[in-house]
Design a protein around this motif. Sequence first.
Motif, PDB file in Angstrom:
ATOM      1  N   UNK A 108      10.972  -5.078  -1.676  1.00  0.00           N
ATOM      2  CA  UNK A 108       9.756  -4.704  -2.396  1.00  0.00           C
ATOM      3  C   UNK A 108      10.065  -3.654  -3.462  1.00  0.00           C
ATOM      4  N   UNK A 109      10.928  -2.709  -3.137  1.00  0.00           N
ATOM      5  CA  UNK A 109      11.281  -1.671  -4.107  1.00  0.00           C
ATOM      6  C   UNK A 109      11.956  -2.279  -5.338  1.00  0.00           C
ATOM      7  N   UNK A 156       0.820  -1.208   0.000  1.00  0.00           N
ATOM      8  CA  UNK A 156       0.000   0.000   0.000  1.00  0.00           C
ATOM      9  C   UNK A 156       0.856   1.261   0.000  1.00  0.00           C
ATOM     10  N   UNK A 157       2.031   1.187   0.606  1.00  0.00           N
ATOM     11  CA  UNK A 157       2.936   2.332   0.612  1.00  0.00           C
ATOM     12  C   UNK A 157       3.777   2.417  -0.659  1.00  0.00           C
ATOM     13  N   UNK A 158       4.257   1.279  -1.148  1.00  0.00           N
ATOM     14  CA  UNK A 158       5.244   1.294  -2.226  1.00  0.00           C
ATOM     15  C   UNK A 158       4.622   1.460  -3.606  1.00  0.00           C
ATOM     16  N   UNK A 159       3.513   0.782  -3.874  1.00  0.00           N
ATOM     17  CA  UNK A 159       2.952   0.803  -5.231  1.00  0.00           C
ATOM     18  C   UNK A 159       2.507   2.207  -5.647  1.00  0.00           C
ATOM     19  N   UNK A 160       1.674   2.908  -4.875  1.00  0.00           N
ATOM     20  CA  UNK A 160       1.304   4.266  -5.315  1.00  0.00           C
ATOM     21  C   UNK A 160       2.494   5.215  -5.412  1.00  0.00           C
ATOM     22  N   UNK A 161       3.450   5.079  -4.477  1.00  0.00           N
ATOM     23  CA  UNK A 161       4.605   5.978  -4.507  1.00  0.00           C
ATOM     24  C   UNK A 161       5.443   5.757  -5.761  1.00  0.00           C
ATOM     25  N   UNK A 162       5.738   4.504  -6.103  1.00  0.00           N
ATOM     26  CA  UNK A 162       6.572   4.234  -7.277  1.00  0.00           C
ATOM     27  C   UNK A 162       5.851   4.580  -8.574  1.00  0.00           C
ATOM     28  N   UNK A 163       4.541   4.340  -8.635  1.00  0.00           N
ATOM     29  CA  UNK A 163       3.797   4.713  -9.840  1.00  0.00           C
ATOM     30  C   UNK A 163       3.759   6.225 -10.001  1.00  0.00           C
ATOM     31  N   UNK A 164       3.548   6.949  -8.889  1.00  0.00           N
ATOM     32  CA  UNK A 164       3.521   8.411  -8.961  1.00  0.00           C
ATOM     33  C   UNK A 164       4.887   8.972  -9.371  1.00  0.00           C
ATOM     34  N   UNK A 215      14.412   3.918   0.315  1.00  0.00           N
ATOM     35  CA  UNK A 215      13.992   2.517   0.410  1.00  0.00           C
ATOM     36  C   UNK A 215      15.164   1.585   0.695  1.00  0.00           C
ATOM     37  N   UNK A 216      16.378   1.977   0.335  1.00  0.00           N
ATOM     38  CA  UNK A 216      17.538   1.133   0.556  1.00  0.00           C
ATOM     39  C   UNK A 216      18.215   1.357   1.907  1.00  0.00           C
ATOM     40  N   UNK A 217      17.771   2.332   2.668  1.00  0.00           N
ATOM     41  CA  UNK A 217      18.390   2.601   3.964  1.00  0.00           C
ATOM     42  C   UNK A 217      18.330   1.415   4.931  1.00  0.00           C
ATOM     43  N   UNK A 258       6.299 -11.538  -6.392  1.00  0.00           N
ATOM     44  CA  UNK A 258       7.669 -11.633  -5.895  1.00  0.00           C
ATOM     45  C   UNK A 258       7.889 -10.813  -4.640  1.00  0.00           C
ATOM     46  N   UNK A 259       7.349  -9.592  -4.599  1.00  0.00           N
ATOM     47  CA  UNK A 259       7.473  -8.766  -3.398  1.00  0.00           C
ATOM     48  C   UNK A 259       6.769  -9.405  -2.212  1.00  0.00           C
ATOM     49  N   UNK A 260       5.591  -9.986  -2.438  1.00  0.00           N
ATOM     50  CA  UNK A 260       4.878 -10.638  -1.350  1.00  0.00           C
ATOM     51  C   UNK A 260       5.637 -11.858  -0.835  1.00  0.00           C
TER      52      UNK A 260
END
Length: 310
Positions: free
Chosen positions: A184-185, A101-109, A125-127, A229-231
Amino acid sequence: MAALTPTAPADPVAPLVPEKAPSAPRPRRAGRPRVWRGLVLGLAGLYFLVPLVASFVFTVHTPGQGISFQAYTGILGAEGFTDSLLLSLGLAAATIALVLLLAVPALVAVRLGAPRLRPLVEVVCMLPLVVPPIALVTGIGTVLRWGPEHLSRTPLYQTFLAVQNESFPLVLVLAYTVLALPFVYRSLDAGLRAVDVPTLVEAARNCGANWPQVIGRVVLPNLRTSLAGAAFLTLALVLGEFTIAALLGFQPFAVWIVTVSGSQARMSVAVCILSLLITWALLLLLSRAGNGSRSVGSVPAAAPASRKES
């Protein structure tokens, strides 16, 4: 007769191109690369299989007593096994839902509207790969101890108590979400790079679809393999994470395995083997599902008609 035979005039414009001599077939290379490839794969297989076989022998063979499968038959009836496994599965489901829910909208935007922010999002995301889990859990423990002392007279006090509920600790979901962000990223970024998202979104918007429909019916179906794959990576992370849960005082599946190993060492090793085999089976199912979703039908081309020579 030779004088009556007309000759074609030479074309002064056409260059004289010498005919290429037929190239000789290249000699085949020796089979050394295949031998080395098989040797490397064999060593890698031994590297993974020998510890598994040794662990299995340890669980079923008792010196002086022979072979017994009691370590496997007593897993379901072991105290705390079902509760810890269900807790880990529930934490994994909540973590997967939250991180997607956090990653998909952010990466698409970012891919659609602000591609210049991609390096910043990637660094954020890599921190978690740079910060050790022990440092992360130390900070979480400090905040959890500081909250009730300073916020005891505010509504946030109940929030600090709710996130530490032993039946379902939400603080572990938040911590696992942070740890799963790098995996996930990478999975979602690879999927977005393989799909022309701007064109798909523009076509859907021109057809009258709103943004929830664009995300749910256009973008997500094209990211099905990446989402799976992320799941899967998040599930494997939650099932095997020990440090944060143990230091915060909770007992999910990984902590239960370490706890029971003190009194029932063979059973703990047997549970580890079964969990590893289940994880491999899920990975194989995921790979088969990803390959099946990419099957594309091909249309045979019509053969050109041959012209008859007169």
